[in-house]
Design a protein around this motif. Structure first.
Motif, PDB file in Angstrom:
ATOM      1  N   VAL A  44      -4.929  -1.555  -4.667  1.00 42.43           N
ATOM      2  CA  VAL A  44      -4.428  -1.144  -3.354  1.00 42.43           C
ATOM      3  C   VAL A  44      -5.520  -1.245  -2.297  1.00 42.43           C
TER       4      VAL A  44
ATOM      5  N   ARG B 128       7.018  10.878  -2.831  1.00 47.39           N
ATOM      6  CA  ARG B 128       7.136   9.573  -2.170  1.00 47.39           C
ATOM      7  C   ARG B 128       5.771   8.907  -2.050  1.00 47.39           C
TER       8      ARG B 128
ATOM      9  N   ARG C  79      -3.140  -6.423   7.281  1.00 54.14           N
ATOM     10  CA  ARG C  79      -2.761  -5.092   7.794  1.00 54.14           C
ATOM     11  C   ARG C  79      -3.823  -4.642   8.791  1.00 54.14           C
TER      12      ARG C  79
ATOM     13  N   LEU D 213       0.342  -4.449  -4.263  1.00 56.68           N
ATOM     14  CA  LEU D 213      -0.892  -5.158  -3.926  1.00 56.68           C
ATOM     15  C   LEU D 213      -1.733  -5.449  -5.159  1.00 56.68           C
TER      16      LEU D 213
ATOM     17  N   GLY E 292       0.811  -1.214   0.000  1.00 58.79           N
ATOM     18  CA  GLY E 292       0.000   0.000   0.000  1.00 58.79           C
ATOM     19  C   GLY E 292       0.842   1.260   0.000  1.00 58.79           C
ATOM     20  N   TYR E 293       0.206   2.380   0.316  1.00 62.79           N
ATOM     21  CA  TYR E 293       0.889   3.675   0.255  1.00 62.79           C
ATOM     22  C   TYR E 293       2.089   3.703   1.198  1.00 62.79           C
ATOM     23  N   GLN E 294       3.096   4.465   0.799  1.00 63.29           N
ATOM     24  CA  GLN E 294       4.331   4.558   1.579  1.00 63.29           C
ATOM     25  C   GLN E 294       4.119   5.557   2.720  1.00 63.29           C
ATOM     26  N   LEU E 295       3.360   5.122   3.717  1.00 65.09           N
ATOM     27  CA  LEU E 295       2.961   6.028   4.805  1.00 65.09           C
ATOM     28  C   LEU E 295       4.149   6.571   5.572  1.00 65.09           C
ATOM     29  N   ARG E 296       5.179   5.729   5.753  1.00 66.84           N
ATOM     30  CA  ARG E 296       6.300   6.224   6.564  1.00 66.84           C
ATOM     31  C   ARG E 296       7.013   7.366   5.861  1.00 66.84           C
ATOM     32  N   ARG E 297       6.967   7.359   4.549  1.00 60.75           N
ATOM     33  CA  ARG E 297       7.570   8.460   3.805  1.00 60.75           C
ATOM     34  C   ARG E 297       6.735   9.730   3.956  1.00 60.75           C
ATOM     35  N   LEU E 298       5.442   9.560   4.083  1.00 59.82           N
ATOM     36  CA  LEU E 298       4.555  10.711   4.222  1.00 59.82           C
ATOM     37  C   LEU E 298       4.719  11.369   5.594  1.00 59.82           C
ATOM     38  N   PHE E 299       4.804  10.565   6.653  1.00 58.67           N
ATOM     39  CA  PHE E 299       4.966  11.141   7.994  1.00 58.67           C
ATOM     40  C   PHE E 299       6.338  11.809   8.137  1.00 58.67           C
TER      41      PHE E 299
ATOM     42  N   MET F 243      -5.015   4.802   4.649  1.00 64.09           N
ATOM     43  CA  MET F 243      -4.933   4.777   3.180  1.00 64.09           C
ATOM     44  C   MET F 243      -6.276   5.158   2.548  1.00 64.09           C
TER      45      MET F 243
END
Lengths: 466, 466
Positions: B463, B192, B437, B425, A187-194, B445
């Motif tokens: 996704v 990102r 998840r 995904l 899924g989305y690269q959440l850690r990059r967003l935070f 998301m």
């Protein structure tokens, strides 16, 4: 006492909740430009306590500003609203075990960067994030601001060094993203967003960080070069020829050298002659078999033979290496001690550095004739700390600060660069951002912010208008 | 013809709009598992045309699925709805000039990866993304899926190789994020976020990519090792001792070797004896002065002396190097030719690989006794392609596919790894993702998706549930 204050004291206990005079040391940013009087300072000792504090603030509609080492240059870590809560992560400073096979470590957000350095270096590993404030900057703040620093060319920025994280979201829910793998495409690269969201989307409480093998060898040189284009060209040559090994490629100019030598104690200049520009080159390798000194000497010889490098010295000891680095690292201090200053944190593609400096000089001269320009920074990624001192005989910049920021930022943008390279936006650069970034880009950020923090309680007024 | 089809043909002209039989080659994924009959295939020639197509679809409420090389293993690049529009970027394949000082290049999203390789390698540079599908995979698809591949340990994944991008958003607006600098902290790290979003948040039309100096030397070895823990330990030693130089650290097992040797033409096995595991090590350097062969030979000697490495060969020519790589790269083909298979794209921290393989074997034996397990992949980042063939004498897996995926994914998650390492995904792993998840992660998301694509027209059903 408000009912929220009472509730927070109840959650955190007396040592976890500071109000009145006890909160004062946390209330203002360290440039003393921002910070309204907060309701108090929450000092949680665990993720669970962070979660409870955030949930209580959400319920009360009170804003939360996370604060690490409080070394933001943009006012990002203090409250923009009177009565907001400051959340200090200082008590959450546990460092977990090194995972040597993965090259990772788990740390709490309040861990001071220099302490992490010491911890992993004792185990022959490095965490390759280095910047001036490392003695006080905390991991959470470094993640929040997506810190860059002097090793980013080789190892990346903070977003490249974080493989997993735990975040307390606006409603107090905890997102467990503490995975310890580089490859995670679920899924989305959440850690990059935070990373880089400056606490406006959630509060990072723990992170899994990447470690690298400690260097077995270092080689460091200070070089003199006649002009910026030659500096850029020589940097391009070095990146081709010594690419893997470059861990520092830092430049400064003669005005900056002059200010540092005049104002900062114990500085030494190791070259025979002064020059318009200087380049600090540091190569490191984790292999004992690489002829690192010869590689640096060879590159230096090439530069001298073709006239790019006019003078140079190789560090022959650790003390000398440190002395070379101080010449670069004390640039901000030298300038600060000279008096009034304007700081601009710009990046442009390295090949456009010469254009930026020549056009920038014209811009500055047009705004305030005689203003002194002191550019220094990270050649490899084109990050220029483009700082100004008043013209000789002047003590300030009149009312021109905004004009300088806007014109120089616009110039950087035209050159495919950034008006906010590594310090973030904080509170101080939002108007500038709204002037320079497109409405499309701002609206995307506003939409994301509204989706993740609908009540707008997470560090409002930072990154986006509050 | 529907009015939308007429409008799109009007926008794109006859060669830009394919319908009916002409659309058929684009309609199904290459594993032939997904893809409803689309309204047609839009083949825009410019960002402006992409924008107009998206705006028209938005207006009509019709879904858009961007398609690159159509090599998704997860069904992410074909339409999940009958009557949706497939947007092929193939005509947008211009490659811009190299910026040598910055180490960047601008390319259009339809550029095929292998063509980009050839283009920059002719200029003594590399774009270090390598994977099996590079002859057809396009830059836009690689960004959309945040591709990983065999060089990610050293150079990162696609999200680490993209410094700027242009994206057409759900309403047709174009976000110009084509900055060409590593350091850009002017707000949220949008590039990102779009990287890895599989076309569900917008359509990437152009990107600024990072380039690296071409290696001046390569050294490649194929090693035999007795068990997975020894393989991991030896990999850890290599990362400490030859850290900068490792550009490939790939493993496979004896079953995989056997399948490749039996089924794929022209394979040669260069070692004297078979072994449970094999490791392909490749070191590269852009310096001519590094004794690269000696470094690899030294590491090999250490491994043999302490019993970790039981056999090994150094590639003595380009042909031999290619032959070693083929043993690893033909693993998927060998397994495919063996018959039915189940593929799992897992990552775990490398130190937990041994636990994953031993516990994974128990899980598999519990589900379907005798099932044959063929793990291979990227040791450095713990990415295991954990593939299954039916037990001897069996031709399929009965109805156990879902159970395998769920149990193995759950095991990876428990070990701080990922059940979706580098393939994304797509459509095929959404149920698995919803099973594995957390609701918190999924909801984040969902919120982001709803904010950026409120009408849910951008690749719905990928996704996240459509």
């Amino acid at each position: 006492m408000t009912s929220l204050a009472a509730e927070l004291e109840q959650i955190l206990g007396p040592k976890g909740w500071l109000a009145g005079d006890d909160a004062a040391p946390y209330s203002r940013d360290w440039l003393n430009r921002y910070g309204e009087t907060p309701l108090g300072v929450a000092r949680p000792g665990s993720t669970e306590e962070v979660s409870q504090v955030v949930a209580a603030c959400q319920e009360a509609g009170v804003s939360i500003t996370p604060q690490g080492g409080n070394t933001s240059l943009c006012g990002g870590a203090v409250s923009g609203r009177s009565g907001g809560v400051i959340l200090s992560l200082s008590r959450m400073n546990a460092i977990g075990d090194v995972d040597r096979a993965a090259g990772t470590i788990v740390v709490e957000a309040g861990t001071v960067l220099a302490r992490l350095h010491d911890h992993v270096e004792a185990q022959d590993l490095i965490f390759p994030m280095h910047l001036g404030a490392e003695g006080s900057a905390q991991i959470g703040g470094l993640i929040g601001t997506n810190a860059g620093g002097s090793h980013a060319l080789r190892y990346g920025m903070m977003q490249d060094l974080v493989v997993g994280m735990e975040v307390v979201l606006a409603d107090g829910t905890v997102w467990d993203g503490l995975r310890a793998v580089q490859k995670d495409n679920a899924g989305y690269q959440l850690r990059r967003l935070f990373c880089g969201a400056e606490g406006t989307l959630g509060i990072v409480t723990r992170a899994v960080l990447k470690l690298y093998p400690a260097p077995k060898q270092k080689a460091t040189a200070l070089l003199a070069l006649p002009d910026i284009q030659t500096l850029v060209d020589y940097g391009t040559y070095l990146r081709g020829d010594a690419g893997e090994f470059i861990s520092g490629l830092e430049f400064f100019c003669d005005l900056g050298l002059d200010l540092a030598l005049r104002h900062v104690d114990g500085m030494e200049f190791p070259l025979e002659s002064r020059s318009p520009f200087y380049l600090l080159v540091e190569l490191t390798t984790s292999s004992a078999m690489v002829p690192l000194d010869e590689i640096l000497e060879g590159a230096l010889t090439v530069g001298m033979e073709n006239g790019q490098v006019t003078d140079g010295a190789l560090a022959m000891s650790e003390a000398q290496r440190a002395a070379f680095w101080r010449l670069r690292e004390e640039q901000p201090e030298g300038q600060r001690l000279e008096g009034a200053q304007l700081k601009h944190d710009i990046s442009v593609p390295p090949g456009k550095l010469a254009s930026f400096l020549s056009e920038g000089a014209e811009v500055c001269e047009g705004i305030l004739p005689g203003v002194r320009i002191n550019p220094f920074g990270h050649l490899g990624d084109g990050n220029v700390h483009y700082n100004l001192s008043p013209a000789d005989g002047q003590t300030d910049f009149g009312d021109k600060a905004k004009e300088f920021a806007e014109e120089l930022g616009a110039l950087a943008s035209r050159l495919q660069g950034s008006f906010a390279a590594e310090h973030g936006l904080g509170r101080s650069k939002i108007a500038l951002a709204d002037h320079l970034r497109s409405a499309t880009e701002r609206d995307l950020m506003v939409q994301i912010k509204a989706a993740v923090d609908p009540k707008q309680i997470m560090n409002p007024g930072v990154v986006l208008k509050g």
